[in-house]
Enzyme design. Sequence first.
Site, PDB file in Angstrom:
ATOM      1  N   CYS A   1      43.689  29.666  19.972  1.00 32.71           N
ATOM      2  CA  CYS A   1      43.219  31.046  19.826  1.00 32.71           C
ATOM      3  C   CYS A   1      44.276  32.017  20.349  1.00 32.71           C
ATOM      4  O   CYS A   1      44.977  31.717  21.312  1.00 32.71           O
ATOM      5  CB  CYS A   1      41.920  31.265  20.594  1.00 32.71           C
ATOM      6  SG  CYS A   1      40.498  30.405  19.890  1.00 32.71           S
TER       7      CYS A   1
ATOM      8  N   GLU B   1      46.924  22.646 -10.126  1.00 31.21           N
ATOM      9  CA  GLU B   1      46.919  22.223  -8.717  1.00 31.21           C
ATOM     10  C   GLU B   1      47.906  21.076  -8.560  1.00 31.21           C
ATOM     11  O   GLU B   1      47.972  20.189  -9.403  1.00 31.21           O
ATOM     12  CB  GLU B   1      45.503  21.795  -8.321  1.00 31.21           C
ATOM     13  CG  GLU B   1      45.381  21.008  -7.026  1.00 31.21           C
ATOM     14  CD  GLU B   1      45.866  21.775  -5.813  1.00 31.21           C
ATOM     15  OE1 GLU B   1      46.495  21.131  -4.952  1.00 31.21           O
ATOM     16  OE2 GLU B   1      45.626  22.995  -5.730  1.00 31.21           O
TER      17      GLU B   1
ATOM     18  N   TYR C   1      46.835  27.241  -8.239  1.00 29.92           N
ATOM     19  CA  TYR C   1      46.613  26.615  -6.919  1.00 29.92           C
ATOM     20  C   TYR C   1      45.105  26.417  -6.756  1.00 29.92           C
ATOM     21  O   TYR C   1      44.500  26.866  -5.778  1.00 29.92           O
ATOM     22  CB  TYR C   1      47.177  27.467  -5.778  1.00 29.92           C
ATOM     23  CG  TYR C   1      48.556  28.036  -6.035  1.00 29.92           C
ATOM     24  CD1 TYR C   1      49.702  27.295  -5.759  1.00 29.92           C
ATOM     25  CD2 TYR C   1      48.719  29.307  -6.578  1.00 29.92           C
ATOM     26  CE1 TYR C   1      50.968  27.812  -6.008  1.00 29.92           C
ATOM     27  CE2 TYR C   1      49.973  29.835  -6.832  1.00 29.92           C
ATOM     28  CZ  TYR C   1      51.099  29.081  -6.544  1.00 29.92           C
ATOM     29  OH  TYR C   1      52.348  29.602  -6.796  1.00 29.92           O
TER      30      TYR C   1
ATOM     31  N   CYS D   1      35.440  22.742  22.418  1.00 28.48           N
ATOM     32  CA  CYS D   1      36.112  23.874  21.760  1.00 28.48           C
ATOM     33  C   CYS D   1      35.045  24.882  21.374  1.00 28.48           C
ATOM     34  O   CYS D   1      34.146  24.574  20.584  1.00 28.48           O
ATOM     35  CB  CYS D   1      36.873  23.402  20.524  1.00 28.48           C
ATOM     36  SG  CYS D   1      37.569  24.775  19.575  1.00 28.48           S
TER      37      CYS D   1
ATOM     38  N   GLN E   1      38.080  25.790   2.606  1.00 29.86           N
ATOM     39  CA  GLN E   1      38.074  26.876   3.583  1.00 29.86           C
ATOM     40  C   GLN E   1      37.378  26.434   4.874  1.00 29.86           C
ATOM     41  O   GLN E   1      36.338  25.776   4.825  1.00 29.86           O
ATOM     42  CB  GLN E   1      37.370  28.103   3.009  1.00 29.86           C
ATOM     43  CG  GLN E   1      38.146  28.803   1.910  1.00 29.86           C
ATOM     44  CD  GLN E   1      39.364  29.548   2.417  1.00 29.86           C
ATOM     45  OE1 GLN E   1      39.496  29.822   3.616  1.00 29.86           O
ATOM     46  NE2 GLN E   1      40.269  29.871   1.520  1.00 29.86           N
TER      47      GLN E   1
ATOM     48  N   CYS F   1      46.249  34.063   2.721  1.00 31.60           N
ATOM     49  CA  CYS F   1      45.930  33.805   4.131  1.00 31.60           C
ATOM     50  C   CYS F   1      47.064  34.266   5.042  1.00 31.60           C
ATOM     51  O   CYS F   1      46.993  34.087   6.253  1.00 31.60           O
ATOM     52  CB  CYS F   1      45.636  32.327   4.348  1.00 31.60           C
ATOM     53  SG  CYS F   1      47.013  31.248   3.952  1.00 31.60           S
TER      54      CYS F   1
ATOM     55  N   ASP G   1      45.681  31.597  -5.529  1.00 29.15           N
ATOM     56  CA  ASP G   1      45.314  31.329  -4.135  1.00 29.15           C
ATOM     57  C   ASP G   1      46.371  30.388  -3.558  1.00 29.15           C
ATOM     58  O   ASP G   1      46.115  29.216  -3.299  1.00 29.15           O
ATOM     59  CB  ASP G   1      43.913  30.700  -4.072  1.00 29.15           C
ATOM     60  CG  ASP G   1      43.425  30.505  -2.639  1.00 29.15           C
ATOM     61  OD1 ASP G   1      44.095  30.978  -1.706  1.00 29.15           O
ATOM     62  OD2 ASP G   1      42.380  29.858  -2.461  1.00 29.15           O
TER      63      ASP G   1
END
Length: 439
Positions: free
Chosen positions: A92, A324, A300, A177, A271, A395, A368
């Site tokens: 994090c 892909e 993708y 976690c 995801q 992302c 993507d």
Amino acid sequence: MQNAPQSSLVGEEYEVEVGPVAHGGHCIARTESGRVLFVRHALPGERVVVKVTEGEESSRFLRADAVRVIEASKDRVEAPCPYAGPGKCGGCDWQHAKPGAQRRLKGEVIAEQLRRLAGLTPEEAGWDGTVAPAPGDKVPAGEVPQWRTRVQYAVDEQGRAGLRRHRSHEVEAIDHCMIAAPGVSELGVEKRTWPQIASVEAIAAVGSQDRQVILTPRPGGRLPIVELDKPVSVLRIGEKDKAVHRVHGRPFVRERAADRTWRVGMGGFWQVHPKAADVLVEAVMQGLMPRKGEMALDLYCGVGLFAGALAERVGEKGAVLGIESGKQAVEDARHNLQDLPRVRIEQGKVEQVLPRTGITEADIVVLDPPRAGAGKKTVEYVSGLGARRIAYVACDPAALARDLAYFREGGYKPRTLRAFDLFPMTHHVECVAILEPVK
């Protein structure tokens, strides 16, 4: 003549004023002599004492941790996780910031990358400057959303599971976690020892009870008998071929999104946030507004998430081509979409397969790409297909901004941009840009 040895500055301390946030989960500061510092565990506007973690006299910049806060930001909170902080877990980046402040920081990073790499203001990108939380992620102060449905645990020399420290191979052993999804936590990976194992990836599928662990043995290591707190299928990474092999149980998990069930085999990509797939499909479909009879591309395409949503909307007279590179993902996509004869899935790298298909035009396109982005060659080819709209799912804001600059050269500009906080407590953020031809 040998070069003189570099003098390390690791361990040096400086008192600094913290400047703006930068891409990568840190803020910028400068020493009195003007040397640039990338500082973790700080917030813009704070006055802190930092300790250098990487860098030498000749380095262009130094990396450092804020080890003492002299003047705190109003956005600072006590990190809820006991493993967050200087020298601890690197998973994090923003445990010490209020959730709203985390989203503002991510927004500032997106804006800076757009300006620097694409020459775009938020207005020119069609973006209102906000980063939206995922549904259900608003939690009281001092708590964190339990969103991570896939956790990669590293294992230390004593066989204890933990997470790697920032930019290090060292393992911070943990007993829990906080951002792990309940389905991961209930497996009890952290309570066991893992002799002869280098890493354990735990996966908890969304919408099914499927649980999976993927073990990477140390060189020459043998697999232990795996007994966890819940039923789980076990896979392993082969030492020589680095491929994923089934040990026992199903070789896939079943994920649920966009009103369909998706088979994701052999630890393939899906995801991580439980709401991410639905959030992104909705944003892409709202932006593209597919019409009956259209020709759509899903580049993708992974296990077929966007291709499936497109196929439902273009109807029986429409067509969808997915491309892909991953062999297992292609098998899964074909399995997942076998009831939709108007979908075709091709295997290979997008930049190689797309020109080979002979397709010279398309109505709508989804890209993507992986974190590095689609790149100039692919963007040039896609720009030449004359699509009325293109959806770009990213992302990484830097890769997005670079590719938006290439799209501008190809005659496309952003119509809208939306940003989603699908990785709370970390610096990662997901964006969906909808592009259209420049009139």
